[in-house]
Design an enzyme around this catalytic site. Structure first.
Site, PDB file in Angstrom:
ATOM      1  N   GLU A 250     -36.332  56.289   7.257  1.00 39.92           N
ATOM      2  CA  GLU A 250     -35.765  56.033   8.645  1.00 39.92           C
ATOM      3  C   GLU A 250     -34.310  55.362   8.685  1.00 39.92           C
ATOM      4  O   GLU A 250     -33.354  55.547   9.303  1.00 39.92           O
ATOM      5  CB  GLU A 250     -36.501  55.147   9.582  1.00 39.92           C
ATOM      6  CG  GLU A 250     -37.853  55.781   9.861  1.00 39.92           C
ATOM      7  CD  GLU A 250     -37.807  56.825  10.874  1.00 39.92           C
ATOM      8  OE1 GLU A 250     -38.910  57.331  11.175  1.00 39.92           O
ATOM      9  OE2 GLU A 250     -36.557  57.006  11.479  1.00 39.92           O
ATOM     10  N   ARG A 254     -30.806  57.084   9.972  1.00 38.25           N
ATOM     11  CA  ARG A 254     -30.318  56.635  11.049  1.00 38.25           C
ATOM     12  C   ARG A 254     -28.972  55.738  10.590  1.00 38.25           C
ATOM     13  O   ARG A 254     -28.127  55.942  11.217  1.00 38.25           O
ATOM     14  CB  ARG A 254     -31.337  55.547  11.839  1.00 38.25           C
ATOM     15  CG  ARG A 254     -32.679  56.372  12.381  1.00 38.25           C
ATOM     16  CD  ARG A 254     -33.491  55.515  13.083  1.00 38.25           C
ATOM     17  NE  ARG A 254     -34.687  55.937  13.159  1.00 38.25           N
ATOM     18  CZ  ARG A 254     -35.552  55.587  14.512  1.00 38.25           C
ATOM     19  NH1 ARG A 254     -35.033  55.011  15.471  1.00 38.25           N
ATOM     20  NH2 ARG A 254     -36.883  56.165  14.126  1.00 38.25           N
ATOM     21  N   ASP A 383     -41.861  68.308   7.494  1.00 38.24           N
ATOM     22  CA  ASP A 383     -40.913  68.838   8.446  1.00 38.24           C
ATOM     23  C   ASP A 383     -39.489  68.728   7.765  1.00 38.24           C
ATOM     24  O   ASP A 383     -38.760  69.909   7.417  1.00 38.24           O
ATOM     25  CB  ASP A 383     -40.643  68.302   9.773  1.00 38.24           C
ATOM     26  CG  ASP A 383     -40.409  66.840   9.871  1.00 38.24           C
ATOM     27  OD1 ASP A 383     -40.243  66.255   9.065  1.00 38.24           O
ATOM     28  OD2 ASP A 383     -40.469  66.385  11.192  1.00 38.24           O
ATOM     29  N   GLU A 503     -36.501  67.317  19.690  1.00 36.35           N
ATOM     30  CA  GLU A 503     -36.477  68.586  18.953  1.00 36.35           C
ATOM     31  C   GLU A 503     -36.349  69.843  19.581  1.00 36.35           C
ATOM     32  O   GLU A 503     -35.930  71.110  19.233  1.00 36.35           O
ATOM     33  CB  GLU A 503     -37.989  68.485  17.965  1.00 36.35           C
ATOM     34  CG  GLU A 503     -37.782  67.395  16.879  1.00 36.35           C
ATOM     35  CD  GLU A 503     -37.920  66.167  17.373  1.00 36.35           C
ATOM     36  OE1 GLU A 503     -37.687  65.156  16.452  1.00 36.35           O
ATOM     37  OE2 GLU A 503     -38.110  65.944  18.422  1.00 36.35           O
ATOM     38  N   THR A 589     -31.001  65.176  10.018  1.00 33.20           N
ATOM     39  CA  THR A 589     -32.078  65.195  10.720  1.00 33.20           C
ATOM     40  C   THR A 589     -32.071  64.247  11.938  1.00 33.20           C
ATOM     41  O   THR A 589     -32.992  64.357  12.763  1.00 33.20           O
ATOM     42  CB  THR A 589     -33.368  65.235   9.625  1.00 33.20           C
ATOM     43  OG1 THR A 589     -34.529  65.620  10.531  1.00 33.20           O
ATOM     44  CG2 THR A 589     -33.739  63.686   9.409  1.00 33.20           C
TER      45      THR A 589
END
Length: 616
Positions: A250, A254, A383, A503, A589
């Site tokens: 994360e 981010r 994913d 998404e 992503t």
């Protein structure tokens, strides 16, 4: 088309928690005993516990985060049971929903397919010319890396689209101003309580996650005063020397992704400096017997560990497989090969491993180098691993043919074993568990529609049109079942929430760019209206706990990715194509844009080890 109140969705990750909880569970059980006699005393009990835990693993939704969705707004092509229609995939007049999708897409898709077929053949010819018999040649970053990349304002020519884009900007302004007023410096915002919020993925420290995550969205939208406020806070307050245990995954997507994007857009050196400082704090996570990084690392001590729930202490595919883009850019900007070498080592290790049915399991033990539980999904836990294979190729200016080949092989196995059609004609991606297909699709897998479309150009065997069509068909909700007479219906209560996920909208944007079929803007606008109506509160935007309820209960969390992804994708959907064009930018992503790298070959790179496969 009817537009119900809310829709269950999720699209760029972890077991489902109660709505509003952290993206990762608060499991802290870690064994760190050095005395051998103690280990011997508890060995039998520990084995018994692990064996039992294998059968009680939580039902994973996705790793980056979980949610529900706004039913039928982000999947408007699926008829709502609330309208008195059976959940059988039948549209009005009894026509199967899948057939309706194909009919609606035929005109726009056919033209796009022809263009992609020609482009794919040209791409393969270029790839063959670039291949060398003796393997990859060394490359290094350019001596003077470009730091500022021109960005068009992207104003659409259509007045209607401009009006809608202005509304999305207003929503961003409301979300940012509310955070600025009530949660400034905290990681996220509680918009009802009007105070700061944080979760264990950020180590419960005040790292200003929303500020870093929102920077490039503010810049792209032309909100430069707000951007400067964020930059000022980062210059004066962002400190990674805190005693905090954070999620490597994360924090990478981010923070490092957000800081790098802000640097490339603005040219402000502080963003590059902070990104490099943080990357150095993450490197100790790779100190494992296999080089597969831990899921968590303490920014001060460098001690790492894995989630206690993750298949007997395994690392997770979507976590350690979603570092490549950011780490390659770190090497590109600094000349330090360590970042590139870490992620290339992961790729080489995976290439040597056996894969059941050609599929990558979601769990890998960083101590033994063996797969954990054989569970494969393109949604939670898996994913973005596949996404980054494709984007590594795109980011390398399509010279990283090794990444492209790995992606193509993985997608072929996924299509063979996981992609199915429901009785009503809806295309979905199931999950492989313990040797059989579970006919369930998590919303986090909805990003795959955009991925298939993005990867259509350059696909093998003239399958460009096929993958574009496949991307158009895979649009769906969060954790819906496709068996026992159920058709795209959320069954569990903890699958009915919506936490402002991006998404489905991400796939709308990609499909709009490739086809310019107006239905994608229509669906995106319906989603924006539903979010503004049902998720907006006086103190920002909040997720909701049950999208089937006409009076939804709020979870009181404004997720940082709402500003980074959801609003950005909506804004781009109603912008012209020259805003962040695909030939120049690749989105990580977390929707942070990173420029395509045109690397220059230099003999000195032999010592640095910076290599891109298949380049000349």
């Amino acid at each position: 088309m009817t537009t119900p109140a809310l829709l269950p969705l999720s699209g760029r990750r972890i077991p489902t928690l109660s709505p509003g909880a952290a993206s990762f569970p608060h499991h802290r059980a870690t064994l760190r005993l050095s005395e051998k006699f103690i280990l011997l005393l508890i060995l039998s009990a520990f084995i018994t516990l692990c064996f039992g835990a294998f059968f009680f693993l939580p039902d994973n939704s996705k790793h980056k985060r979980f949610d529900l969705g706004l039913e039928d707004v982000l999947i408007p092509h699926i008829d709502s049971p609330k309208e008195g229609k059976h959940a059988s995939g039948q549209g009005g007049g009894g026509e199967p929903a899948g057939n309706k999708i194909r009919a609606d897409h035929e005109r726009a898709l056919q033209e796009a397919k022809e263009k992609l077929r020609k482009s794919a053949r040209s791409c393969r010819r270029r790839s063959r010319r670039r291949r060398t018999k003796r393997g990859p040649k060394p490359l290094t970053p350019r001596a003077h890396a470009q730091s500022v990349w021109a960005v068009n304002d992207g104003e659409p020519p259509e007045p209607d689209a401009k009006e809608k884009r202005d509304k999305i900007r207003e929503m961003m302004k409301h979300a940012w101003d509310s955070y600025r007023q009530y949660g400034w410096g905290h990681n996220e915002l509680k918009p009802l309580a009007k105070k700061g919020h944080s979760t264990n993925i950020f180590g419960n420290s005040q790292l200003g996650a929303t500020i870093v995550d929102a920077l490039d969205t503010l810049y792209i939208m032309g909100l430069h005063d707000e951007f400067k406020d964020g930059q000022e806070w980062i210059e004066q307050n962002l400190d990674f020397g805190v005693n905090a245990e954070v999620s490597v995954f994360e924090v990478n997507i981010r923070f490092i992704g957000g800081l790098l994007a802000a640097y490339y857009l603005s040219g402000q050196e502080v963003f590059k400096l902070k990104a490099v400082q943080l990357a150095e704090k993450l490197l100790p996570a790779f100190n494992t017997p296999t080089g597969i990084p831990w899921a968590m690392v303490n920014l001060k001590s460098g001690v790492g560990r894995n989630w206690g729930w993750a298949s007997a202490g395994s690392s997770i595919l979507a976590e350690f497989g979603t570092l490549h883009m950011e780490f390659v850019h770190l090497t590109y900007l600094t000349g330090n090969p360590a970042y590139y070498q870490k992620v290339m080592h992961i790729r080489k290790l995976l290439a040597k491993m056996d894969r059941p049915n050609g599929l990558y399991p979601n769990y890998l033990n960083p101590r033994t180098g063996r797969w954990g539980q054989h569970h494969t999904s393109v949604g939670g836990l898996g994913d973005s691993f596949y996404e980054y294979l494709l984007k590594a190729w795109l980011m390398s200016d399509k010279t990283d043919t090794e990444a492209r080949k790995t992606y193509d092989d993985a997608i072929e196995a996924i299509e063979r074993h996981l992609i199915r059609k429901s009785n009503g004609g809806l295309t979905f991606i199931g999950e492989w568990k313990n040797g059989h297909l579970e006919r369930k699709m998590g919303h986090l897998a909805c990003f795959a529609g955009g991925m298939f479309a993005l990867g259509a150009d350059g696909s093998p065997d003239d399958k460009a049109g096929h993958y574009l069509q496949l991307g158009a068909e895979i649009l769906g909700p969060e954790a819906f079942k496709f068996d026992s007479g159920l058709e795209a219906v959320a069954v569990r209560q903890n699958e009915k929430y919506y936490i402002l996920r991006p998404e489905v909208i991400e796939t709308y944007w990609y499909m709009w760019r490739f086809t310019h079929d107006p239905k994608y803007r229509q669906w995106g606008w319906e989603a924006a209206q539903a979010i503004d109506k049902y998720c907006r509160v006086s103190g920002g935007f909040s997720g909701v706990k049950d999208v089937y309820s006409s009076n939804p209960t709020y979870d009181d969390v404004q997720q940082s990715f709402f500003l980074a992804e959801t609003l950005k994708y909506l804004y781009l959907l109603f912008s012209s194509d020259d805003l962040m064009p695909f030939e120049s930018w690749v989105f990580n992503t977390e929707a942070h844009p990173l420029p395509v790298l045109h690397l220059v070959e230099m003999p000195s790179a032999v010592n640095h080890g910076f290599v891109t496969k298949g380049a000349e």
